[in-house]
Design a protein around this motif. Structure first.
Motif: not given
Lengths: 605, 378
Positions: B224-234
């Motif tokens: 979840l961390l990886r997906q959501n941070l990717a969505r926020h541009g990290y």
């Protein structure tokens, strides 16, 4: 027949007791009292010389000590104290040491009363026509009830309780009385001094410098240094290199005559050439018949021993070799296992014997071992009439080839306070026991007798018995023969591969229950892998229980604080080391404790 | 030769429930002795003989909680360090801070002294999880800290997060990630909780008062961390580290590249070309040694080549792009793919690693179980 004056001043006796009733302490006190040891030399429980014996509080090897006692009549008497092991596994050795005596001190704990092994030992002593002197020990304890113990002596064994000596090996009370009673009550040995030599080997032990040392009781004739001797059962001949007695330090003597007890060393390389129970005679002037009672002790319990490090195989073999020098009843042969690699199948007299050997291998030889669950010796009659003895589940023939199977049964005597009769009977029934008898040995305590399979006894029975009686039960058993039983081999499959080292032979009615318990246990013991691992219990092709270990999901090291990479590396090395110590079977790594797990499974329904 | 400087500040407001590091409650007098000793160590350290003549290009002041110290003390210390080691203006200079220990005044002082990156220990957003961790701040404190940092000109912020905390739910974690992202840090580091022996959390778990987070949940949280941070541009660039473009932490990259660094202060670790050493971790021993003019050496280890190579492998594998095989060959003169051919074959077969563009890296399957891969190279 000629008897010497010396013979009339010899008394050979042993001490028999239930474990922990104070046998060793009493022996110490007798030695101390007669000056065999000065107070400075006095080390507690000198007769138990092996570390293990001392730690476990049991006597594994018997010893014979000569003490000199000045009796009430002013004469000096030679008293030979022959120490006996106190555990059922060694009952044959007990019987041989009893055969070397004319009398026995029967030690009963004043607060515990008579226990199962007390009874077993008393019957053995009566079988050997020994004069029995009852001693109520530990009367100094606040919980002591000597009157009750005396009453039990009368009711259960039929001894005159009023003649029992009340003593405390701890405080020294009653020791003098014991020594005087040995002199007055135990018969002096008889035995023709001029007859051909017959000496009973009641124990032997291997010494790195002198070879096998045999502990003997000369029954007839005499034995001198340099004499040519022959083992009557083993039939090998040797020359007497050294004769001696223990007081308790070994002391050389020129001659041992009929009635005397001592040791003989004859440069014998292997205890198997000098077996307990055999008769030593003169090679040139042989006795015609050996002393009665010799038999080769037959191992009843078997298990596989495998080195944790495959490279330790040779060291394990050497260690077993050395242990066998000292232990004629230990047998072993090479065994290979798919799961555990190269090791040995070993046979033992019983569970305790097995534990002692394992512990000595680990402690004295620094070996790390994986042990498989113990098995008894089964007897299989095949359809073609051939009879096979099986001590390893993997040897069991296919069900289609078997006419019938038999397993060893024991007669088990269990004593307990009457409140626990219910749980104990339940346990025995549960272990396929057949009720034989129940008897009140006092108003409070009960003796029950069951016949049950030995395989059930070695399967965690004693621990269960203790826990269901809050430690109050005592147990003694002897093998009474083979009985037919409906037995099957239960196989355990890990990741669809049969783990040979986990197979076991069980009664058909119990296979489901036990199979289920084992797979549940293994699920908790085998770590998660990268893939799901099914664990199954099967009889032949039929799966009777199944569990699975879920795949490993996450295993990552966290943060690296301030560049402490050594710490990370060490953590990983530890992880790798843990992995290395497991047994790799196919793609699955199995921790060592898994192989013993089948033993420690609770049996509750 | 490029190297980094690490300075350890061993003081904290109090001990967190999961921390097994040597740390001390902040006491003025202690801190004075510590600072004095640290300056002695700065003077002494060339005596190690390894220190290059060049200046460090990354500096990291970590703890403990460095910002528990008074602003002036800290700023003076950093100025002294800069004078001693003469790092260029372009150097990345990070300081660790905990919410509640920084205000505008302190932060402005740090900025002026040359600090250009701030790493804030947010860890969690919800009170019950902060309490389980034994943290002494609130989410509101985090907002204030970030605001203060922005106001004083910090343009490179990191927030530290922890997941897999006993009692923490997947939903809570989702919300925590969102709350962290809403603060628009340039960098986020998120670690799964480890519960070392000897910590308060360990005791609670032992006594069954706390239920550790199940592996399955932890893995879900991680994904979840990886997906959501990717969505926020990290962008993920290491197992636990995510950055907006141009904001990777160069100092930490040095560790993962198995590079060189000098550590000052109690418990600090140093590494130069296969030589690792560390300082005494107890303040008292650290100060006493320096007082006597001695180097406060606790451990000293010259790694053999084999170990250096193993470390380079397992540290490098933490990086998203993996171990650069060409760089490895240049550094050690051997091909990793030959040296570890058996291990690599096995791991390739299990699908845990892949080799592409001269890099050996973890696959999506290997990422969550990286320890298994790491251990192969030891």
């Amino acid at each position: 027949m000629q008897m010497s004056r010396e013979q009339s001043r010899i008394r050979n006796f042993c001490i028999i007791a239930h474990i922990d009733h104070g046998k060793s302490t009493l022996a110490d006190r007798l030695l101390e009292h007669t000056g065999a040891l000065s107070a400075r030399e006095m080390q507690e429980q000198v007769l138990d010389s092996m570390d293990l014996e001392r730690e476990r509080g049991i006597t594994i090897k018997l010893r014979a000590v000569r003490i000199i006692h000045k009796a009430a009549d002013g004469q000096e008497y030679q008293l030979n104290l022959i120490d006996t092991p106190g555990h059922v596994d060694f009952s044959y050795e007990v019987s041989r040491s009893l055969a070397a005596c004319e009398g026995a001190l029967l030690v009963v704990d004043a607060s515990q009363g008579i226990e199962a092994q007390t009874l077993a030992n008393v019957y053995l002593a009566l079988d050997h026509n020994l004069e029995i002197i009852p001693v109520i020990n530990k009367i100094d304890l606040p919980s002591a009830n000597p009157d009750e113990a005396c009453a039990e002596l009368e009711d259960v064994i039929g001894l005159d309780g009023s003649t029992a000596i009340r003593a405390s090996a701890k405080t020294g009370e009653g020791i003098d009385a014991i020594l005087n009673r040995i002199v007055s009550d135990v018969p002096a040995p008889t035995g023709d001094l001029e007859a051909p030599l017959r000496a009973l080997i009641f124990d032997s032990h291997y010494d790195a410098y002198r070879g096998v040392i045999a502990y003997i009781r000369v029954m007839e004739g005499s034995l001198r240094e340099g004499q040519r001797i022959r083992m009557m059962a083993g039939s090998k001949e040797f020359e007497v290199a050294e004769l001696g007695i223990f007081r308790p330090a070994p002391t050389a003597v020129q001659e041992l005559k009929a009635g005397e007890v001592g040791f003989v060393a004859s440069a014998i390389k292997n205890v198997k050439d000098c077996r307990v129970g055999d008769t030593i005679t003169d090679a040139r002037r042989s006795a015609t018949t050996p002393l009665p009672g010799y038999r080769k002790a037959k191992p009843m319990v078997y298990c596989g021993l495998f080195p944790v490090e495959p490279g330790d195989f040779d060291r394990l073999r050497e260690a077993l070799d050395k242990l066998s020098l000292n232990d004629a009843s230990l047998i072993w042969e090479p065994e290979t296992s798919v799961a555990l690699g190269f090791g040995f199948r070993c046979g033992f007299l019983g569970l305790l014997h097995m534990e002692i050997v394992q512990e000595r291998l680990e402690r004295e030889y620094g070996l790390e071992l994986v042990t498989t669950a113990p098995s008894v010796l089964y007897r299989v009659t095949k359809l073609d009439g051939e009879i096979e003895e099986i001590q390893n589940p993997s040897q069991m023939p296919g069900a289609g080839l078997i006419e019938k199977m038999e397993e060893p049964f024991v007669k088990a005597n269990i004593m307990m306070p009457k409140d626990f009769v219910g749980p104990v009977m339940e346990l025995c029934q549960d272990r396929r026991g057949n009720f034989i008898n129940m008897e009140y040995i006092s108003t409070q305590r009960v003796l029950i007798t069951y016949e049950m399979p030995l395989s059930e006894i070695i399967f965690d029975f004693f621990d269960r018995l203790k826990s269901s009686t809050r430690g109050y039960a005592s147990l003694d058993y002897e093998v009474v023969g083979y009985r037919q039983a409906d037995l099957v081999r239960l196989d355990i499959l890990v990741a669809n591969e049969a783990m040979d080292a986990l197979s076991l032979i069980v009664h058909k009615d119990r296979a489901f229950h036990r199979g289920k318990a084992i797979v549940e246990r293994l699920r908790g013991l085998i770590p998660r892998h990268m893939f799901e691992i099914p664990i199954q219990a099967a009889i032949g092709q039929r799966i009777i229980a199944r569990e699975s270990i879920k795949a490993l999901r996450k295993n990552v090291l966290a943060k690296c604080y301030g560049g402490d990479i050594s710490r990370k590396r060490k953590l990983l090395e530890k992880q790798k080391e843990g992995k290395r110590r497991m047994k790799q079977v196919g793609d699955v790594e199995i921790p060592q404790e898994a192989f013993m797990s089948v033993l420690s499974i609770g049996d509750e329904k | 030769m490029s190297w980094g400087l690490y300075v350890h500040v061993p003081f904290c407001l109090g001990k967190c429930a999961y921390c097994d590091f040597v740390s001390y409650p902040f006491v003025q007098a202690e801190a004075g002795r510590y600072l004095w000793a640290l300056r002695r160590e700065m003077e002494l350290c060339p005596a190690t003989g390894e220190l290059p003549l060049t200046a460090p290009d990354t500096v990291f002041i970590g703890g403990g909680t460095p910002t528990i110290m008074p602003g002036k003390c800290l700023a003076d210390l950093i100025r002294d360090l800069a004078a001693r080691f003469r790092w260029p203006e372009s150097a990345e200079v990070t300081i660790e801070a905990n919410p509640g220990t920084i205000d505008r005044l302190k932060l402005a002082g740090l900025r002026t002294a040359g600090v250009n990156r701030l790493s804030i220990g947010m860890q969690a957003a919800y009170p019950q999880t902060l309490a389980t961790l034994g943290r002494r701040h609130t989410y509101a404190d985090v907002i204030e800290s970030v605001q203060a940092a922005r106001d004083t000109g910090f343009t490179n912020l990191n927030l530290d997060l922890i997941f897999g905390v006993p009692g923490q739910t997947l939903d809570e974690w989702r919300a925590t990630i969102a709350l962290a992202c809403s603060l628009e840090p340039e960098h986020i580091a998120a670690y799964s909780l480890e519960i070392p022996e000897g910590t308060r959390l360990f005791q609670l778990v032992e006594r069954s008062e706390l239920e550790p987070c199940p592996e399955e949940t932890e893995l879900e949280m991680y994904q979840l961390l990886r997906q959501n941070l990717a969505r926020h541009g990290y962008r993920q660039y290491e197992i636990s580290n995510f950055a907006r473009p141009g904001h990777k932490c160069w100092h930490n990259l040095r560790y993962w590249h198995n590079g060189n660094y000098l550590g000052l202060g109690p418990a600090a670790h140093s590494h130069f070309n296969g030589h690792r050493w560390s300082n005494h971790s107890e303040i008292e021993r650290y100060v006493t040694a320096l007082d006597a003019g001695e180097f406060p050496l606790a451990e000293d280890e010259q790694l053999d080549r084999r170990t250096q190579m193993a470390e380079t492998m397992f540290m490098g594998l933490r990086l998203k792009w993996g171990v650069n095989l060409l760089a490895f060959r240049e550094r050690f003169g051997v091909n990793a793919s030959e040296l570890y051919s058996g291990e690599i074959d096995r791991l390739l077969r299990l699908g845990l690693i892949e080799i592409a563009d001269d890099h050996l890296r973890l696959t999506e399957v290997g990422l969550p179980v990286a320890n298994i891969v790491f251990a192969e190279f030891l």
